[in-house]
Design a protein around this motif. Structure first.
Motif, PDB file in Angstrom:
ATOM      1  N   GLU A  23       0.828  -1.212   0.000  1.00 25.23           N
ATOM      2  CA  GLU A  23       0.000   0.000   0.000  1.00 25.23           C
ATOM      3  C   GLU A  23       0.853   1.249   0.000  1.00 25.23           C
ATOM      4  OE1 GLU A  23      -2.509  -0.335   3.372  1.00 25.23           O
ATOM      5  OE2 GLU A  23      -3.519  -2.089   2.548  1.00 25.23           O
ATOM      6  N   LYS A  24       1.966   1.182   0.728  1.00 21.81           N
ATOM      7  CA  LYS A  24       2.805   2.378   0.802  1.00 21.81           C
ATOM      8  C   LYS A  24       3.594   2.585  -0.477  1.00 21.81           C
ATOM      9  CE  LYS A  24       4.833   1.329   4.710  1.00 21.81           C
ATOM     10  NZ  LYS A  24       5.728   1.395   5.877  1.00 21.81           N
ATOM     11  N   GLY A  25       3.623   1.587  -1.330  1.00 22.62           N
ATOM     12  CA  GLY A  25       4.367   1.729  -2.562  1.00 22.62           C
ATOM     13  C   GLY A  25       5.781   1.205  -2.489  1.00 22.62           C
ATOM     14  N   GLN A  26       6.141   0.603  -1.357  1.00 23.16           N
ATOM     15  CA  GLN A  26       7.503   0.099  -1.235  1.00 23.16           C
ATOM     16  C   GLN A  26       7.664  -1.221  -1.985  1.00 23.16           C
ATOM     17  OE1 GLN A  26       8.679  -1.024   2.693  1.00 23.16           O
ATOM     18  NE2 GLN A  26      10.847  -1.018   2.184  1.00 23.16           N
ATOM     19  N   LEU A  27       6.588  -1.980  -2.052  1.00 22.21           N
ATOM     20  CA  LEU A  27       6.670  -3.305  -2.663  1.00 22.21           C
ATOM     21  C   LEU A  27       5.783  -3.345  -3.897  1.00 22.21           C
ATOM     22  CD1 LEU A  27       7.324  -6.381  -2.572  1.00 22.21           C
ATOM     23  CD2 LEU A  27       5.333  -6.631  -1.135  1.00 22.21           C
ATOM     24  N   ILE A  28       6.339  -3.788  -4.989  1.00 22.14           N
ATOM     25  CA  ILE A  28       5.535  -4.014  -6.195  1.00 22.14           C
ATOM     26  C   ILE A  28       5.559  -5.519  -6.437  1.00 22.14           C
ATOM     27  CG2 ILE A  28       5.318  -3.557  -8.641  1.00 22.14           C
ATOM     28  CD1 ILE A  28       6.704  -0.929  -8.143  1.00 22.14           C
ATOM     29  N   PHE A  29       4.384  -6.113  -6.379  1.00 23.65           N
ATOM     30  CA  PHE A  29       4.302  -7.564  -6.390  1.00 23.65           C
ATOM     31  C   PHE A  29       3.628  -8.029  -7.671  1.00 23.65           C
ATOM     32  CE2 PHE A  29       4.637 -11.256  -3.639  1.00 23.65           C
ATOM     33  CZ  PHE A  29       3.868 -12.175  -4.303  1.00 23.65           C
ATOM     34  N   LEU A  30       4.298  -8.868  -8.414  1.00 15.26           N
ATOM     35  CA  LEU A  30       3.664  -9.464  -9.583  1.00 15.26           C
ATOM     36  C   LEU A  30       3.205 -10.861  -9.193  1.00 15.26           C
ATOM     37  CD1 LEU A  30       3.002  -9.608 -12.632  1.00 15.26           C
ATOM     38  CD2 LEU A  30       5.227 -10.642 -12.950  1.00 15.26           C
ATOM     39  N   GLU A  31       1.888 -11.045  -9.149  1.00 12.90           N
ATOM     40  CA  GLU A  31       1.376 -12.355  -8.769  1.00 12.90           C
ATOM     41  C   GLU A  31       1.194 -13.162 -10.054  1.00 12.90           C
ATOM     42  OE1 GLU A  31      -1.767 -12.011  -6.009  1.00 12.90           O
ATOM     43  OE2 GLU A  31      -2.053 -14.169  -5.854  1.00 12.90           O
ATOM     44  N   GLY A  32       2.195 -13.973 -10.356  1.00 17.49           N
ATOM     45  CA  GLY A  32       2.219 -14.674 -11.629  1.00 17.49           C
ATOM     46  C   GLY A  32       1.028 -15.579 -11.856  1.00 17.49           C
ATOM     47  N   LEU A  33       0.593 -16.268 -10.769  1.00 20.91           N
ATOM     48  CA  LEU A  33      -0.491 -17.231 -10.933  1.00 20.91           C
ATOM     49  C   LEU A  33      -1.771 -16.528 -11.359  1.00 20.91           C
ATOM     50  CD1 LEU A  33       0.125 -19.506  -7.860  1.00 20.91           C
ATOM     51  CD2 LEU A  33       0.362 -20.126 -10.239  1.00 20.91           C
ATOM     52  N   LYS A  34      -2.053 -15.410 -10.704  1.00 19.93           N
ATOM     53  CA  LYS A  34      -3.308 -14.730 -11.001  1.00 19.93           C
ATOM     54  C   LYS A  34      -3.296 -14.151 -12.409  1.00 19.93           C
ATOM     55  CE  LYS A  34      -4.551 -11.138  -8.558  1.00 19.93           C
ATOM     56  NZ  LYS A  34      -5.076 -10.217  -7.537  1.00 19.93           N
ATOM     57  N   GLU A  35      -2.163 -13.563 -12.782  1.00 19.06           N
ATOM     58  CA  GLU A  35      -2.103 -12.931 -14.110  1.00 19.06           C
ATOM     59  C   GLU A  35      -2.149 -13.978 -15.212  1.00 19.06           C
ATOM     60  OE1 GLU A  35      -1.561  -9.566 -14.488  1.00 19.06           O
ATOM     61  OE2 GLU A  35      -1.468  -9.152 -12.363  1.00 19.06           O
ATOM     62  N   SER A  36      -1.656 -15.177 -14.909  1.00 18.55           N
ATOM     63  CA  SER A  36      -1.538 -16.157 -15.976  1.00 18.55           C
ATOM     64  C   SER A  36      -2.894 -16.708 -16.387  1.00 18.55           C
ATOM     65  CB  SER A  36      -0.654 -17.315 -15.522  1.00 18.55           C
ATOM     66  OG  SER A  36      -1.302 -18.020 -14.496  1.00 18.55           O
ATOM     67  N   LEU A  37      -3.863 -16.698 -15.446  1.00 21.73           N
ATOM     68  CA  LEU A  37      -5.147 -17.319 -15.772  1.00 21.73           C
ATOM     69  C   LEU A  37      -5.836 -16.636 -16.939  1.00 21.73           C
ATOM     70  CD1 LEU A  37      -7.095 -18.368 -12.600  1.00 21.73           C
ATOM     71  CD2 LEU A  37      -6.272 -19.745 -14.480  1.00 21.73           C
ATOM     72  N   SER A  38      -5.704 -15.311 -16.997  1.00 17.70           N
ATOM     73  CA  SER A  38      -6.411 -14.618 -18.075  1.00 17.70           C
ATOM     74  C   SER A  38      -5.774 -14.910 -19.427  1.00 17.70           C
ATOM     75  CB  SER A  38      -6.429 -13.120 -17.806  1.00 17.70           C
ATOM     76  OG  SER A  38      -5.121 -12.671 -17.605  1.00 17.70           O
ATOM     77  N   ILE A  39      -4.528 -15.397 -19.399  1.00 15.54           N
ATOM     78  CA  ILE A  39      -3.877 -15.700 -20.675  1.00 15.54           C
ATOM     79  C   ILE A  39      -4.080 -17.162 -21.039  1.00 15.54           C
ATOM     80  CG2 ILE A  39      -1.662 -15.750 -21.860  1.00 15.54           C
ATOM     81  CD1 ILE A  39      -0.819 -13.433 -20.098  1.00 15.54           C
ATOM     82  N   LEU A  40      -3.995 -18.042 -20.012  1.00 18.05           N
ATOM     83  CA  LEU A  40      -4.113 -19.461 -20.316  1.00 18.05           C
ATOM     84  C   LEU A  40      -5.539 -19.816 -20.713  1.00 18.05           C
ATOM     85  CD1 LEU A  40      -1.936 -21.035 -17.514  1.00 18.05           C
ATOM     86  CD2 LEU A  40      -1.425 -20.839 -19.916  1.00 18.05           C
ATOM     87  N   ILE A  41      -6.504 -19.157 -20.082  1.00 22.75           N
ATOM     88  CA  ILE A  41      -7.895 -19.391 -20.468  1.00 22.75           C
ATOM     89  C   ILE A  41      -8.347 -18.116 -21.144  1.00 22.75           C
ATOM     90  CG2 ILE A  41     -10.163 -20.067 -19.674  1.00 22.75           C
ATOM     91  CD1 ILE A  41      -8.858 -21.124 -17.181  1.00 22.75           C
TER      92      ILE A  41
END
Lengths: 396, 274
Positions: free
Chosen positions: B77-95
């Protein structure tokens, strides 16, 4: 995520925009208990039973919701299929929903072969479940004389209570009665019924896996297993059973060629499966014919993309079947991987030499003491320590 | 973060070497506990962290970091961490769906032969400072890139060469230009000599990354077999590149992972043995 218990019960943060008073009743997030699950003692994750109590123990209490169990099939796919049936039967008894996918046998045939549960309580398929309090004292031959206040309490546990027990036993000599089986909702995916679309695949997955993943996602969305859907009062678990992935019947050439063309199809599918499971209240058991896959590196990749992994090695047809050392067991069981989700340390099993035996009422997994006997046999051949041999046979 | 590991690596959240490329690798073992260490370490050091969580969900890392004393949700929230959640993003591409939402970072799933350009662009936009024009935005330290893990990219069809290109580009941007650090996890399987020399092997990737990095932590099981009290051994290897040429220094430790951390000790000095 693999559904930690607290988030299951958390209501979606919706406050009415206009409240008459500023007083907000502090509602403690009530844990909605789903029948057939229990929280893990190690890290509070929601666990379901695999149907085999000794396997539950090996996996650290049960199968965590949101994870995949990989079973490397034995040579004739007899015991891995048995464990898959135990898993599905447990789902029926706990009133979970089932999703069965197969390319070889019709899922209906698999469902008809489910073992019969051993229930010493009231049968759970009876639709009317009210304990008939008024009739019971009449049926009761020995009316209570001292504890007469407890007379009117139901003697047998209600159906909900019996299914809240964790882990059941099954009698493999009988099949599950159709009434019990039909009470559970089953979704099927039979590959020959899904014509291969000639549309361009959007990834490295082949059409059969794409269709399976899409079908599974549709079921999860439609039936409300998604964790992102607003929390209603009743949540349930979806048990997914995928039979023999990676075999040639799924149009995959992993088990046919040394250098397969679709080498990344199954691993991409497992990645997508993990993504689906982590975001829903479901748990999957996948069987893979690993004895047909020559590439050990590929098997390593497949194992790592699943959370739990066990391998079955049956003695049937091998020279060990007649070996007197192994006469008590049907095969060896290797635990390849145990996950540590939401915590740093994993619960590794104490022993690595495990053997299984399929008995009529139990699938038992025991520490195999035969290795000690083998050691004893080699030592005695070298005539070095007869005393050690005696000692070992006394232990084992 | 694990205090014993900090003393081994001679690093504290207040002072650590910048511009380092740390490679965490394992063979038939699980080195992900080191990733959690580095994540909490760099968050405590007030660095701007870009985390590519390709194999587990955000709540998994969040739950473990909570036990190590760092809150990932707050950092995000503070902007210190930028997290790429690979599993979640991949679903929209795989399906494939009608509307594609989310960042294009996982686009390599569509056609792995294209390479990891989009992923690199995501990293670059995350670590480069956003001009700092806004008032009240906290100033963070040097950027850090954490990747968990790189071998899953091989499983998804990306070639080892493309992964090496990606790590080289990241190193040029993060380590050289911005004086930040990179930590990558590579997982191998089987014995070292089993590689048949094919391009796709993870051995090739491991060798390539080892050549690029400045510090390796190699986690293995015990050579004597499975033990419940000692979970394995860690080999720490410094490959000094500055000043006095290529001078490598190696140290071997055994470790045990607890609920809230890990303890490292010299071989043979485990509390179970002594």
């Amino acid at each position: 995520m693999a559904a930690p218990v607290s988030s299951v019960g958390k209501p979606s943060a919706e406050r009415p925009p206009f409240s008459s008073t500023s007083f907000q009743k502090k509602t403690r997030s009530k844990l909605i208990s789903i029948p057939g699950t229990r929280p893990s003692v190690q890290n509070g994750q929601l666990l379901v039973s695999t149907g085999v109590t000794s396997l539950d123990y090996l996996l650290g209490g049960g199968l965590a919701v949101g994870t995949v169990l990989l079973i490397e099939e034995d040579r004739f796919d007899s015991y891995s299929r048995m464990i898959l049936k135990y898993f599905l039967a447990e789902g029926v008894v706990c009133r979970h929903e089932l999703f069965v996918a197969s390319a070889q046998d019709n899922p209906d045939d698999i469902l008809q072969e489910l073992p019969a549960p051993i229930l010493d309580d009231v049968a759970i398929h009876k639709p009317v479940e009210q304990p008939r309090l008024s009739c019971e004292p009449q049926d009761n031959l020995d009316a209570m004389k001292i504890a007469w206040r407890y007379q009117n309490l139901p003697k047998v546990q209600s159906a909900l209570a019996s299914s809240s027990r964790f882990g059941h036993y099954y009698d493999v000599s009988k099949t599950m009665e159709p009434e019990i089986r039909q009470a559970a909702k089953c979704h099927r995916f039979y590959l020959p019924e899904h014509p291969t679309q000639s549309s361009t695949t959007h990834s490295r997955m082949i059409e059969s896996y794409s269709a399976l993943l899409k079908s599974l996602q549709e079921v999860i969305h439609r039936e409300g297993f998604d964790l992102s859907t607003p929390m209603s009062m009743s949540r349930n678990i979806l048990r997914v059973g995928l039979h023999s992935l990676g075999s040639a019947l799924w149009n995959d050439d992993l088990s046919c060629h040394d250098d397969p063309m679709h080498s990344h199809a199954l691993t991409t599918f497992l990645y997508g499966l993990r993504a689906l499971l982590r975001s829903s209240l479901s748990v999957a058991v996948v069987t893979v014919p690993s004895h047909l896959i020559q590439d050990q590196a590929l098997m390593g990749n497949i194992t790592r993309l699943c959370d739990n992994a066990i391998a079955l090695e049956s003695f049937k047809g091998s020279e060990r079947e007649t070996n007197p050392l192994y006469k008590d067991y049907h095969g060896l069981l290797h635990v390849r991987q145990v996950p540590h989700l939401n915590c740093l340390a994993s619960q590794l099993p104490d022993h690595k030499d495990l053997a299984f035996k399929l008995k009529r009422k139990q699938f038992s997994i025991e520490v195999c003491c035969q290795r000690l006997h083998l050691l004893c046999a080699t030592l005695s051949r070298r005539r070095s320590s007869a005393n050690l041999c005696l000692l070992l046979s006394a232990i084992g | 973060m694990f205090t014993e590991l900090n003393s081994i690596l001679n690093a504290t959240p207040d002072s650590f070497t910048q511009g380092e490329f740390i490679l965490v690798s394992d063979r038939q073992s699980d080195a992900s506990f080191l990733i959690h260490h580095f994540l909490s370490f760099y968050l405590r050091a007030r660095c701007k962290v870009c985390f590519l969580g390709l194999v587990q969900s955000f709540s998994h890392y969040s739950a473990i970091s909570q036990r190590l004393g760092v809150s990932l949700t707050q950092a995000r929230e503070k902007g210190q961490l930028i997290f790429l959640e690979g599993l979640k993003e991949s679903l929209s591409i795989l399906i494939p769906q009608e509307t594609t939402t989310g960042s294009q970072a996982m686009d390599f799933l569509r056609d792995p032969t294209v390479g990891l350009q989009r992923l690199y662009e995501f990293v670059r936009s995350s670590v480069s400072s956003d001009g700092g024009g806004e008032e009240g935005v906290e100033e963070w330290g040097p950027p850090v890139l954490l990747v968990d893990d790189v071998s899953v990219l091989l499983s998804l069809g990306v070639s080892a060469g493309a992964v090496l290109d990606f790590s080289h580009y990241c190193r040029a941007t993060v380590c050289s230009q911005l004086q930040g650090n990179i930590v990558m996890l590579v997982r191998c399987h089987g014995e070292e000599a089993e590689d048949d020399g094919s391009d796709e092997g993870s051995e090739w990737l491991l060798k390539g990354l080892t050549h690029q990095c400045s510090l390796t932590l190699h986690v293995q099981g015990l050579p004597t077999g499975y033990c419940r009290d000692i979970h394995g051994q860690v080999e720490v290897c410094w490959r000094r590149r500055r000043g006095d040429g290529q001078h490598t220094q190696k140290k071997l430790f055994q470790y045990k992972v607890h609920d809230k951390g890990a303890s490292f000790f010299a071989p043979g000095t485990s509390s179970a043995v002594l």
